[in-house]
Design a protein around this motif. Structure first.
Motif, PDB file in Angstrom:
ATOM      1  N   ASP A 140       0.830  -1.209   0.000  1.00  0.00           N
ATOM      2  CA  ASP A 140       0.000   0.000   0.000  1.00  0.00           C
ATOM      3  C   ASP A 140       0.865   1.260   0.000  1.00  0.00           C
ATOM      4  N   LYS A 141       1.917   1.262   0.804  1.00  0.00           N
ATOM      5  CA  LYS A 141       2.821   2.417   0.857  1.00  0.00           C
ATOM      6  C   LYS A 141       3.561   2.595  -0.471  1.00  0.00           C
ATOM      7  N   ALA A 142       3.947   1.509  -1.105  1.00  0.00           N
ATOM      8  CA  ALA A 142       4.645   1.592  -2.394  1.00  0.00           C
ATOM      9  C   ALA A 142       3.718   2.141  -3.476  1.00  0.00           C
ATOM     10  N   VAL A 143       2.466   1.690  -3.495  1.00  0.00           N
ATOM     11  CA  VAL A 143       1.495   2.194  -4.475  1.00  0.00           C
ATOM     12  C   VAL A 143       1.252   3.690  -4.231  1.00  0.00           C
ATOM     13  N   ALA A 144       1.110   4.093  -2.980  1.00  0.00           N
ATOM     14  CA  ALA A 144       0.899   5.511  -2.665  1.00  0.00           C
ATOM     15  C   ALA A 144       2.100   6.346  -3.121  1.00  0.00           C
ATOM     16  N   ALA A 145       3.305   5.843  -2.909  1.00  0.00           N
ATOM     17  CA  ALA A 145       4.510   6.562  -3.343  1.00  0.00           C
ATOM     18  C   ALA A 145       4.555   6.679  -4.864  1.00  0.00           C
ATOM     19  N   ALA A 146       4.201   5.605  -5.552  1.00  0.00           N
ATOM     20  CA  ALA A 146       4.208   5.629  -7.014  1.00  0.00           C
ATOM     21  C   ALA A 146       3.150   6.603  -7.539  1.00  0.00           C
ATOM     22  N   ARG A 147       1.979   6.627  -6.924  1.00  0.00           N
ATOM     23  CA  ARG A 147       0.919   7.545  -7.370  1.00  0.00           C
ATOM     24  C   ARG A 147       1.291   8.999  -7.092  1.00  0.00           C
ATOM     25  N   ARG A 148       1.987   9.259  -5.975  1.00  0.00           N
ATOM     26  CA  ARG A 148       2.480  10.618  -5.723  1.00  0.00           C
ATOM     27  C   ARG A 148       3.445  11.040  -6.830  1.00  0.00           C
ATOM     28  N   GLU A 149       4.332  10.134  -7.197  1.00  0.00           N
ATOM     29  CA  GLU A 149       5.296  10.410  -8.266  1.00  0.00           C
ATOM     30  C   GLU A 149       4.573  10.614  -9.599  1.00  0.00           C
ATOM     31  N   LEU A 150       3.544   9.815  -9.867  1.00  0.00           N
ATOM     32  CA  LEU A 150       2.759   9.954 -11.092  1.00  0.00           C
ATOM     33  C   LEU A 150       2.057  11.308 -11.117  1.00  0.00           C
ATOM     34  N   ALA A 151       1.481  11.718  -9.988  1.00  0.00           N
ATOM     35  CA  ALA A 151       0.801  13.018  -9.912  1.00  0.00           C
ATOM     36  C   ALA A 151       1.782  14.146 -10.206  1.00  0.00           C
TER      37      ALA A 151
ATOM     38  N   ASN B  68      13.916  -9.721  12.534  1.00  0.00           N
ATOM     39  CA  ASN B  68      12.489  -9.630  12.213  1.00  0.00           C
ATOM     40  C   ASN B  68      12.287  -9.676  10.701  1.00  0.00           C
ATOM     41  N   ILE B  69      11.196 -10.280  10.274  1.00  0.00           N
ATOM     42  CA  ILE B  69      10.872 -10.344   8.845  1.00  0.00           C
ATOM     43  C   ILE B  69      10.414  -8.970   8.372  1.00  0.00           C
ATOM     44  N   MET B  70      10.971  -8.550   7.230  1.00  0.00           N
ATOM     45  CA  MET B  70      10.594  -7.280   6.610  1.00  0.00           C
ATOM     46  C   MET B  70      10.229  -7.550   5.151  1.00  0.00           C
ATOM     47  N   TYR B  71       9.191  -6.881   4.683  1.00  0.00           N
ATOM     48  CA  TYR B  71       8.756  -7.003   3.293  1.00  0.00           C
ATOM     49  C   TYR B  71       9.113  -5.710   2.570  1.00  0.00           C
ATOM     50  N   HIS B  72       9.660  -5.860   1.376  1.00  0.00           N
ATOM     51  CA  HIS B  72      10.008  -4.711   0.547  1.00  0.00           C
ATOM     52  C   HIS B  72       9.186  -4.823  -0.737  1.00  0.00           C
ATOM     53  N   ALA B  73       8.267  -3.878  -0.919  1.00  0.00           N
ATOM     54  CA  ALA B  73       7.381  -3.895  -2.085  1.00  0.00           C
ATOM     55  C   ALA B  73       7.858  -2.884  -3.118  1.00  0.00           C
ATOM     56  N   TYR B  74       7.823  -3.309  -4.374  1.00  0.00           N
ATOM     57  CA  TYR B  74       8.180  -2.465  -5.518  1.00  0.00           C
ATOM     58  C   TYR B  74       6.978  -2.458  -6.454  1.00  0.00           C
ATOM     59  N   VAL B  75       6.560  -1.273  -6.893  1.00  0.00           N
ATOM     60  CA  VAL B  75       5.440  -1.195  -7.820  1.00  0.00           C
ATOM     61  C   VAL B  75       5.725  -0.166  -8.911  1.00  0.00           C
ATOM     62  N   ALA B  76       5.028  -0.328 -10.017  1.00  0.00           N
ATOM     63  CA  ALA B  76       5.007   0.668 -11.093  1.00  0.00           C
ATOM     64  C   ALA B  76       3.543   0.892 -11.441  1.00  0.00           C
ATOM     65  N   VAL B  77       3.164   2.159 -11.580  1.00  0.00           N
ATOM     66  CA  VAL B  77       1.795   2.512 -11.968  1.00  0.00           C
ATOM     67  C   VAL B  77       1.846   3.311 -13.267  1.00  0.00           C
ATOM     68  N   GLU B  78       0.734   3.276 -14.002  1.00  0.00           N
ATOM     69  CA  GLU B  78       0.693   4.018 -15.256  1.00  0.00           C
ATOM     70  C   GLU B  78      -0.677   4.617 -15.494  1.00  0.00           C
ATOM     71  N   LEU B  79      -0.677   5.609 -16.367  1.00  0.00           N
ATOM     72  CA  LEU B  79      -1.901   6.263 -16.811  1.00  0.00           C
ATOM     73  C   LEU B  79      -1.651   6.696 -18.253  1.00  0.00           C
ATOM     74  N   SER B  80      -2.554   6.331 -19.148  1.00  0.00           N
ATOM     75  CA  SER B  80      -2.340   6.635 -20.567  1.00  0.00           C
ATOM     76  C   SER B  80      -2.567   8.120 -20.837  1.00  0.00           C
ATOM     77  N   SER B  81      -1.878   8.612 -21.849  1.00  0.00           N
ATOM     78  CA  SER B  81      -2.016  10.027 -22.215  1.00  0.00           C
ATOM     79  C   SER B  81      -3.437  10.330 -22.680  1.00  0.00           C
ATOM     80  N   SER B  82      -4.101   9.358 -23.308  1.00  0.00           N
ATOM     81  CA  SER B  82      -5.482   9.597 -23.755  1.00  0.00           C
ATOM     82  C   SER B  82      -6.417   9.784 -22.551  1.00  0.00           C
ATOM     83  N   GLU B  83      -6.181   9.040 -21.469  1.00  0.00           N
ATOM     84  CA  GLU B  83      -7.004   9.225 -20.261  1.00  0.00           C
ATOM     85  C   GLU B  83      -6.735  10.583 -19.622  1.00  0.00           C
ATOM     86  N   ILE B  84      -5.480  11.024 -19.656  1.00  0.00           N
ATOM     87  CA  ILE B  84      -5.149  12.343 -19.107  1.00  0.00           C
ATOM     88  C   ILE B  84      -5.850  13.425 -19.923  1.00  0.00           C
ATOM     89  N   LEU B  85      -5.763  13.325 -21.255  1.00  0.00           N
ATOM     90  CA  LEU B  85      -6.411  14.318 -22.121  1.00  0.00           C
ATOM     91  C   LEU B  85      -7.931  14.297 -21.950  1.00  0.00           C
TER      92      LEU B  85
END
Length: 189
Positions: free
Chosen positions: A61-72, A133-150
Motif C-alpha cells: 500500500d505504501k509503495a502504491v501511494a509513493a508511485a501515485r504521488r510520483e505519477l501526480a 524480524n521479517i521485513m517485506y520490501h514492495a516495488y510497484v510501477a503505476v501508469e496512466l495513458s495520455s489519452s485518459e489524461i487528455l
C-alpha cells in the motif's frame, strides 16, 4: 588440554557469530531494482515506488501511494510544460487567463485521474532486519495513458466553463491536445 581446546573453539565460535557486519564492497555494484523497467513513453506516463514494512500489505500500500504521488508530480509537470508552451502562442491577456484556467483544471484532473491509474508491476521481497524480524520490501510501477489524461482535461474544462465559452474551449482544447501530444512524444526518445 581438551578443556583448553574446547574453550578456545567456543571463544572462536562466539566471536565469529557475534560479528554481523558485512564486508565493504570495493568499487561500484549495480543494484537491480524490480519494476524500474517501466518508464514513461509517448503513450503513457509511468511512475515507480517502493516501501518497506513488517506487514506485506502495508508495504505494498505504501509503495502504491509513493508511485501515485510520483505519477501526480509527473502529470502536473508535463501539463505545466504544455500550458507554458501553448500559452506562449497567445497574446498576453488570453495567455494569462488560459494559464489560470488550466492550472485549476490540472489540479482537478490530477486528483481525479490518479484513481484510474493502473498497477503494471508489483513485486515483493522478504528479508530480515538487524534484529532478525521479517521485513517485506514492495516495488510497484503505476501508469496512466495520455489519452485518459487528455480525456480528464477535456471533461474538467467542459465542466468549468459557461455555454458561450464552450465553442472557444473546444477550439483551444484541440490546439492544447496537439501541444500535449508533442510533449508526450519527447518521452519516448
Amino acid at each position: 588440554m581438551k578443556k583448553v581446546l574446547f574453550v578456545l573453539a567456543a571463544a572462536m565460535v562466539m566471536v565469529g557469530c557475534g560479528n554481523k557486519k558485512v564486508a565493504p564492497t570495493k568499487g561500484e555494484v549495480e543494484v537491480v531494482v524490480p519494476c524500474k523497467e517501466f518508464k514513461s513513453d509517448k503513450h503513457t506516463l509511468r511512475a515507480n515506488g517502493n516501501a518497506i514494512s513488517p506487514n506485506m500489505q502495508n508495504a505494498t500500500d505504501k509503495a502504491v501511494a509513493a508511485a501515485r504521488r510520483e505519477l501526480a508530480t509527473s502529470i502536473d509537470a508535463t501539463i505545466k510544460r504544455v500550458v507554458d508552451q501553448y500559452a506562449s502562442s497567445y497574446d498576453l491577456n488570453d495567455a494569462a487567463d488560459f494559464r489560470s484556467k488550466m492550472q485549476d483544471i490540472t489540479r482537478t484532473v490530477v486528483s481525479q485521474q490518479l484513481t484510474g491509474s493502473v498497477v503494471v508491476c508489483d513485486k515483493v521481497t522478504r528479508s530480515n532486519d538487524k534484529e532478525g524480524n521479517i521485513m517485506y520490501h514492495a516495488y510497484v510501477a503505476v501508469e496512466l495513458s495520455s489519452s485518459e489524461i487528455l480525456e480528464g482535461i477535456n471533461d474538467a474544462a467542459k465542466n468549468k466553463v459557461s455555454d458561450e465559452e464552450k465553442l472557444r474551449t473546444d477550439f483551444e482544447y484541440e490546439k492544447f491536445k496537439q501541444t500535449f501530444e508533442a510533449e508526450m512524444s519527447k518521452l519516448g526518445e
